[in-house]
Design an enzyme around this catalytic site. Structure first.
Site, PDB file in Angstrom:
ATOM      1  N   THR A  70      67.420 -75.829 -10.962  1.00 32.17           N
ATOM      2  CA  THR A  70      67.217 -74.456 -10.495  1.00 32.17           C
ATOM      3  C   THR A  70      67.823 -74.250  -9.112  1.00 32.17           C
ATOM      4  O   THR A  70      67.908 -75.192  -8.317  1.00 32.17           O
ATOM      5  CB  THR A  70      65.704 -74.133 -10.428  1.00 32.17           C
ATOM      6  OG1 THR A  70      65.497 -72.890  -9.750  1.00 32.17           O
ATOM      7  CG2 THR A  70      64.943 -75.218  -9.660  1.00 32.17           C
ATOM      8  N   ASP A  71      68.207 -73.004  -8.812  1.00 31.06           N
ATOM      9  CA  ASP A  71      68.715 -72.702  -7.476  1.00 31.06           C
ATOM     10  C   ASP A  71      67.626 -72.794  -6.418  1.00 31.06           C
ATOM     11  O   ASP A  71      67.916 -72.862  -5.214  1.00 31.06           O
ATOM     12  CB  ASP A  71      69.374 -71.326  -7.426  1.00 31.06           C
ATOM     13  CG  ASP A  71      68.456 -70.171  -7.816  1.00 31.06           C
ATOM     14  OD1 ASP A  71      67.280 -70.414  -8.168  1.00 31.06           O
ATOM     15  OD2 ASP A  71      68.916 -69.012  -7.784  1.00 31.06           O
ATOM     16  N   GLU A  72      66.353 -72.848  -6.849  1.00 26.08           N
ATOM     17  CA  GLU A  72      65.255 -72.907  -5.881  1.00 26.08           C
ATOM     18  C   GLU A  72      65.251 -74.207  -5.076  1.00 26.08           C
ATOM     19  O   GLU A  72      64.620 -74.278  -4.017  1.00 26.08           O
ATOM     20  CB  GLU A  72      63.916 -72.701  -6.585  1.00 26.08           C
ATOM     21  CG  GLU A  72      63.777 -71.306  -7.173  1.00 26.08           C
ATOM     22  CD  GLU A  72      62.379 -71.028  -7.703  1.00 26.08           C
ATOM     23  OE1 GLU A  72      61.406 -71.356  -7.016  1.00 26.08           O
ATOM     24  OE2 GLU A  72      62.271 -70.459  -8.803  1.00 26.08           O
ATOM     25  N   TYR A  86      56.844 -76.596  -6.786  1.00 18.64           N
ATOM     26  CA  TYR A  86      57.720 -76.564  -7.965  1.00 18.64           C
ATOM     27  C   TYR A  86      59.141 -76.976  -7.597  1.00 18.64           C
ATOM     28  O   TYR A  86      59.712 -77.901  -8.187  1.00 18.64           O
ATOM     29  CB  TYR A  86      57.728 -75.168  -8.605  1.00 18.64           C
ATOM     30  CG  TYR A  86      58.929 -74.936  -9.481  1.00 18.64           C
ATOM     31  CD1 TYR A  86      59.149 -75.732 -10.603  1.00 18.64           C
ATOM     32  CD2 TYR A  86      59.868 -73.947  -9.186  1.00 18.64           C
ATOM     33  CE1 TYR A  86      60.274 -75.544 -11.408  1.00 18.64           C
ATOM     34  CE2 TYR A  86      60.981 -73.745  -9.983  1.00 18.64           C
ATOM     35  CZ  TYR A  86      61.188 -74.547 -11.089  1.00 18.64           C
ATOM     36  OH  TYR A  86      62.303 -74.362 -11.876  1.00 18.64           O
ATOM     37  N   LYS A 122      61.501 -80.301  -8.589  1.00 19.43           N
ATOM     38  CA  LYS A 122      62.809 -80.219  -9.238  1.00 19.43           C
ATOM     39  C   LYS A 122      63.884 -80.897  -8.388  1.00 19.43           C
ATOM     40  O   LYS A 122      64.761 -81.592  -8.924  1.00 19.43           O
ATOM     41  CB  LYS A 122      63.187 -78.753  -9.504  1.00 19.43           C
ATOM     42  CG  LYS A 122      62.386 -78.088 -10.598  1.00 19.43           C
ATOM     43  CD  LYS A 122      62.578 -78.749 -11.958  1.00 19.43           C
ATOM     44  CE  LYS A 122      63.948 -78.477 -12.544  1.00 19.43           C
ATOM     45  NZ  LYS A 122      64.050 -78.997 -13.945  1.00 19.43           N
TER      46      LYS A 122
END
Length: 339
Positions: A128-130, A155, A159
């Site tokens: 994810t870009d997060e 979260y 990741k």
């Protein structure tokens, strides 16, 4: 010639589920194995249209269950692994972070070890870009594959940890890998607790739509069908060891997304209810997907065409999301597999 075996983890979830359908239909010469634990967000009813196909298989298992996963890999000798399985809801990670560490970090390590033991051809880790943290509101700034990892929620930290494990298995053991990092997905079968399907379902039911803070947080939206095509390309043509960012070039504030849905459905903006902001709420995400575009991918959906299609899908498939909201979907596995 033996058929290629593709293991898709998290294939009962939103993105993984769309990818399973994409692969089963596009590659009849591949055997597609859908591995999912069927936690709250795992829904098998979405696969009614493919479950009778002879190249589709379902396996219920926990990716963090080392013995089960190693045994499965030794039996099936998978050629490819596409790893979606993850706890992914930021709000849940704030209240129950340990679950995210177990699934997203330990589970990924177990899969990597199994993939190493059977010498898979490619392990694609869907991230994810997060993991990059947040951007300011300057529209000229974007995440690239070289942006440092600075996750801000449990979260995204879990990741980022799994990304680093995937990289380490490549660097240490020579495991063939790619990592993809996507912007916010939307489209069919999106679990109704996420912004777009939550808004659609609540507006259709004339219920208040909660919006965090002032609604000015910006996300780059990517249609899930475009994401599936991107992963397919990376799986088959991605350069070994490389990271590819997958972005939709569709930046919108959360408030603008909600207002678009309300307007399309002909309802009143009085349904909007501003609520206390999420802890550590990142201001903006935006991806530069140039590297992936040079590999041969382009998004086919604008936000306007994609959101219109998505809203129509939720109107046409009300029975799907209603049985999610009531919890009835969780009984489907027992009924279908007589267990």
């Amino acid at each position: 010639m033996a058929k290629k075996k593709v293991l898709v983890t998290g294939g009962a979830g939103f993105i993984g589920g769309n990818f399973v359908q994409y692969m089963v239909n596009k590659y009849p010469g591949y055997d597609i194995y859908n591995l999912d634990l069927l936690t709250y967000a795992g829904d098998l009813t979405k696969h009614r249209n493919i479950e009778k196909k002879d190249n589709y298989y379902f396996v219920k298992a926990d990716i963090a269950d080392r013995e089960t996963i190693l045994s499965l890999f030794e039996k099936e000798k998978f050629d490819y692994v596409v790893h979606f399985a993850a706890e992914s809801h930021v709000d849940r990670s704030i209240t129950e972070p340990e679950i995210f560490v177990r699934t997203n970090v330990l589970g990924t390590q177990v899969l990597l070890e199994a993939a190493k033991l059977v010498n898979v051809t490619k392990f694609v880790h869907v991230s994810t870009d997060e993991v990059y943290g947040e951007l300011d509101f300057d529209p000229k700034t974007f995440f690239t594959e070289e942006t440092p990892l600075q996750p801000n929620s449990p979260y995204s930290a879990s990741k980022a940890s799994s990304d680093l494990l995937v990289r380490a298995y490549h660097e240490t053991y020579g495991l063939p890998i790619n990592i993809t990092r996507c912007s916010n997905n939307y489209g069919p079968y999106h679990f109704p607790e996420k912004l777009i399907p939550l808004t659609i379902s609540r507006v259709l039911n004339n219920q208040k739509v909660p919006v965090y803070g002032d609604g000015r947080n910006i996300r780059d939206w990517l249609h899930v069908f475009d994401h599936c095509a991107a992963i397919d390309l990376v799986l088959h043509k991605g350069t070994n060891g490389e990271v590819y960012n997958v972005g939709g070039h569709n930046e919108r504030t959360n408030l603008a997304v909600v207002k678009t849905i309300i307007s399309t459905l002909g309802k009143s903006e009085d349904l909007i209810e501003f609520v206390q902001d999420r802890l550590g709420h990142d201001k903006r995400y935006a991806i530069d997907p140039t590297k992936l575009e040079q590999l041969g991918w382009k998004p086919t959906y604008t936000f306007e065409t994609g959101i219109a299609q998505t809203i129509q899908w939720y109107q046409d498939n009300k029975e799907w999301w209603e049985q999610i909201i009531t919890g009835e979907y969780q009984n489907y596995f027992q009924k279908q597999y007589n267990v």
